[in-house]
Design a protein around this motif. Sequence first.
Motif, PDB file in Angstrom:
ATOM      1  N   ILE A 192     -23.808   8.450  13.106  1.00 24.64           N
ATOM      2  CA  ILE A 192     -22.676   8.579  14.024  1.00 24.64           C
ATOM      3  C   ILE A 192     -22.156   7.675  14.007  1.00 24.64           C
ATOM      4  CG2 ILE A 192     -23.972   7.966  15.911  1.00 24.64           C
ATOM      5  CD1 ILE A 192     -21.531  10.886  15.868  1.00 24.64           C
ATOM      6  N   GLU A 193     -22.160   6.372  14.109  1.00 23.58           N
ATOM      7  CA  GLU A 193     -21.459   5.017  14.035  1.00 23.58           C
ATOM      8  C   GLU A 193     -20.078   4.651  13.034  1.00 23.58           C
ATOM      9  OE1 GLU A 193     -20.972   2.376  16.223  1.00 23.58           O
ATOM     10  OE2 GLU A 193     -21.798   3.566  16.938  1.00 23.58           O
ATOM     11  N   ASP A 194     -20.747   5.164  11.731  1.00 18.94           N
ATOM     12  CA  ASP A 194     -20.193   5.531  10.851  1.00 18.94           C
ATOM     13  C   ASP A 194     -18.800   5.960  10.732  1.00 18.94           C
ATOM     14  OD1 ASP A 194     -22.092   4.038   8.254  1.00 18.94           O
ATOM     15  OD2 ASP A 194     -23.339   5.756   8.891  1.00 18.94           O
ATOM     16  N   VAL A 243     -18.354  16.509  17.325  1.00 22.17           N
ATOM     17  CA  VAL A 243     -17.375  16.981  18.168  1.00 22.17           C
ATOM     18  C   VAL A 243     -16.916  16.619  19.265  1.00 22.17           C
ATOM     19  CG1 VAL A 243     -15.799  19.000  18.504  1.00 22.17           C
ATOM     20  CG2 VAL A 243     -16.703  18.752  16.936  1.00 22.17           C
ATOM     21  N   ASP A 244     -18.117  16.538  19.917  1.00 18.98           N
ATOM     22  CA  ASP A 244     -18.238  16.245  20.889  1.00 18.98           C
ATOM     23  C   ASP A 244     -18.099  14.556  20.774  1.00 18.98           C
ATOM     24  OD1 ASP A 244     -18.666  18.417  22.524  1.00 18.98           O
ATOM     25  OD2 ASP A 244     -20.895  18.243  22.665  1.00 18.98           O
ATOM     26  N   ALA A 245     -18.186  13.672  20.325  1.00 19.88           N
ATOM     27  CA  ALA A 245     -18.175  12.666  20.462  1.00 19.88           C
ATOM     28  C   ALA A 245     -16.902  11.996  20.369  1.00 19.88           C
ATOM     29  CB  ALA A 245     -18.632  11.693  18.522  1.00 19.88           C
ATOM     30  N   TYR A 246     -15.605  12.480  18.887  1.00 19.28           N
ATOM     31  CA  TYR A 246     -14.598  13.036  18.457  1.00 19.28           C
ATOM     32  C   TYR A 246     -13.742  13.248  20.596  1.00 19.28           C
ATOM     33  CZ  TYR A 246     -13.666  12.646  13.909  1.00 19.28           C
ATOM     34  OH  TYR A 246     -13.313  11.711  12.199  1.00 19.28           O
ATOM     35  N   VAL A 247     -13.770  14.085  21.124  1.00 19.22           N
ATOM     36  CA  VAL A 247     -13.419  14.522  22.135  1.00 19.22           C
ATOM     37  C   VAL A 247     -13.977  12.391  23.089  1.00 19.22           C
ATOM     38  CG1 VAL A 247     -13.800  15.552  24.168  1.00 19.22           C
ATOM     39  CG2 VAL A 247     -13.702  16.665  22.157  1.00 19.22           C
ATOM     40  N   LYS A 248     -14.789  12.538  23.395  1.00 17.11           N
ATOM     41  CA  LYS A 248     -14.898  10.930  23.922  1.00 17.11           C
ATOM     42  C   LYS A 248     -14.248   9.863  23.624  1.00 17.11           C
ATOM     43  CE  LYS A 248     -18.147   7.316  25.485  1.00 17.11           C
ATOM     44  NZ  LYS A 248     -19.886   7.679  24.954  1.00 17.11           N
TER      45      LYS A 248
END
Length: 404
Positions: A192-194, A243-248
């Motif tokens: 996720i960090e990458d 996907v949720d991370a992209y939205v954030k």
Amino acid sequence: MGIMNDTFEVAKGIYWVGVIDWNLRDFHGYATPKGGTYNAYLIIDEKITLIDTVKAEFAPEMIEKIRRIVNPSKIDHVICNHVEMDHSSGLPAIMELAKGAKLFCTKRGKAGLDEHYESGGCGNWDFEMVDTGYELDIGSRTLMFIETPMLHWPDSMHTYLKDDHILFSNDAFGQHLATSVRFEDEVECGAIEDAAIYYANILLPFGSKVLKYADKIAELGLEFDMIAPSHGVIWRKDPMRVVDAYVKWAKGETVPKVLVIYDTMWNSTEIMAKEIVEGISEGGAEAKLFHLRKNDWSMLLRELMSSPVIAVGSPTMHSTMFFTISGFLTYLKGLRPKGKGAVAFGSFGWGGGAVKHVEEMMVSAGLEIIEPGLQVKYRPYEADLKECRELGVRLAELALERSE
């Protein structure tokens, strides 16, 4: 563990036929210290379908992987999700072998391929132009296409395998990460960090498009058991996480943090930077200090995503800012971060100029100047250091306010 081999099966009848670029260290200016991959996927059904290709220099390796599964001449469909050369420059080689294959792309995708590869035989390719909702029956499975303009080129699209709930997302949700495993849950500490570093350096300008895309997949009622990007590893364990991370990230959510970014010649600007950091800590916010010649800009952008406030410091050289500061702010201008407050600081000798030019470039990069620039002549003395600490306290207060 899903250790990479030449015929790695992602799911039943779906093969990864991409390549690993272990030595990739730079992707058009974006540092990639972990290397990278160019992913392509082969679906064996009544109609044999290849989703994306690889960078031209690796095409022979991709073709050899395909040969170990099926004769490339038997490929019926080739899907080009994106024209950029790291995904499409292997097309001429595969289309030369799969002479009867139909090539699926968006209308803009065809225009881009015509521009890039006409001399490579593109004029003889059998194109089928698609848009959102277009479905392709390949036998026991059905593919659906979703246009994703400006994620991150105008031609971009995604391919969704409806029966298996697999999204082939091309550049979205990718990471620059070379590894012998193919799934994100097999990577130590995950990816996720990458993915965040990738987003910060590739997709940061397109936050509004990301949010529209999230709305579109909700409207279409799509479910994902896997998300298979064209760089890095495949998301299969709760793939909606990315996907949720992209939205954030697209919404610009921040924490109380201030980045202090600087370069220095004879340490005066560095002394100022460290005093500002002390003030930020006193003010109750987190501070991060980055010397531009000792930290990679690409990793720094990951920190910027979650920081509401930045301070940029430069010595004066030839009546303007130091060259590394100019380069970084030019890089930042292309990424157009939104909702960031900024302040300039720096030092000079017989004539100033750095702070003024830093402020001008900050404005052109879309940053909001929240404090007058702070500058000292030759070196900071106690009164100057006090001003730096006080500035840091004010920046901390602003970071706290902006993160509420």
